[in-house]
Scaffold this motif. Sequence first.
Motif, PDB file in Angstrom:
ATOM      1  N   GLY A 153       0.812  -1.206   0.000  1.00 10.82           N
ATOM      2  CA  GLY A 153       0.000   0.000   0.000  1.00 10.82           C
ATOM      3  C   GLY A 153       0.845   1.256   0.000  1.00 10.82           C
ATOM      4  N   PHE A 182      -4.289  10.677   0.603  1.00 10.27           N
ATOM      5  CA  PHE A 182      -4.815   9.643  -0.274  1.00 10.27           C
ATOM      6  C   PHE A 182      -4.144   8.335   0.111  1.00 10.27           C
ATOM      7  CE2 PHE A 182      -5.041  13.521  -2.835  1.00 10.27           C
ATOM      8  CZ  PHE A 182      -6.368  13.490  -3.226  1.00 10.27           C
ATOM      9  N   ARG A 198      -3.929   3.884  -0.802  1.00 11.64           N
ATOM     10  CA  ARG A 198      -4.242   2.746  -1.663  1.00 11.64           C
ATOM     11  C   ARG A 198      -3.609   1.522  -1.028  1.00 11.64           C
ATOM     12  NH1 ARG A 198      -2.384  -0.505  -5.566  1.00 11.64           N
ATOM     13  NH2 ARG A 198      -3.815  -1.126  -7.202  1.00 11.64           N
ATOM     14  N   SER A 250      -8.214  -3.865  -4.707  1.00 15.34           N
ATOM     15  CA  SER A 250      -7.544  -2.818  -3.920  1.00 15.34           C
ATOM     16  C   SER A 250      -8.565  -1.842  -3.331  1.00 15.34           C
ATOM     17  CB  SER A 250      -6.535  -2.045  -4.773  1.00 15.34           C
ATOM     18  OG  SER A 250      -7.201  -1.350  -5.798  1.00 15.34           O
ATOM     19  N   SER A 281      -8.948   2.131  -2.064  1.00 20.47           N
ATOM     20  CA  SER A 281      -8.319   3.434  -2.198  1.00 20.47           C
ATOM     21  C   SER A 281      -9.289   4.490  -1.708  1.00 20.47           C
ATOM     22  CB  SER A 281      -7.894   3.715  -3.635  1.00 20.47           C
ATOM     23  OG  SER A 281      -9.020   3.674  -4.500  1.00 20.47           O
TER      24      SER A 281
END
Length: 107
Positions: free
Chosen positions: A73, A89, A91, A98, A100
Motif C-alpha cells: 500500500g 490519499f 491505496r 484494492s 483506495s
Amino acid sequence: KLGASAAQYRLPSNDVTAATVDAGKLSIDFVQRSYTTQLQVSADGIATQNLQFSGKVDANTGIFLGTGPNGQGTLSGALTLNGRQAGYFFRAPVNNGSLSGATLWGR
C-alpha cells in the motif's frame, strides 16, 4: 479527528464499488517529524480491513509519504501550514483487488 472521507474497492474484475471508512486515527509527532495512521475500511464482499501507514513528515513542506506493513500500500498526504488540518490519499491491496480513498483530518 477524522472529518471526512471517501473510499472505493476495486474488485479483481476491475469493477468498482463504494467502500466506507468506519474509523481512523492519525498521530503527528512534530518533534520527531513523523506520523502514524490507522483506518478501518469496509466494503461489500470483503472483511473489514485494518490499514496502517507510517513515515516521515517533511518539516519544510508538510508533505508526508509512506507505505503500509511489508511495503503493501501507499499513502500521500500533507499538513496545512498551521498544522491544524491534514489530508491524505491511500491505496492498499486487498485479496486480488484494492482499496483506495481520501481522508481529511482536523484538530
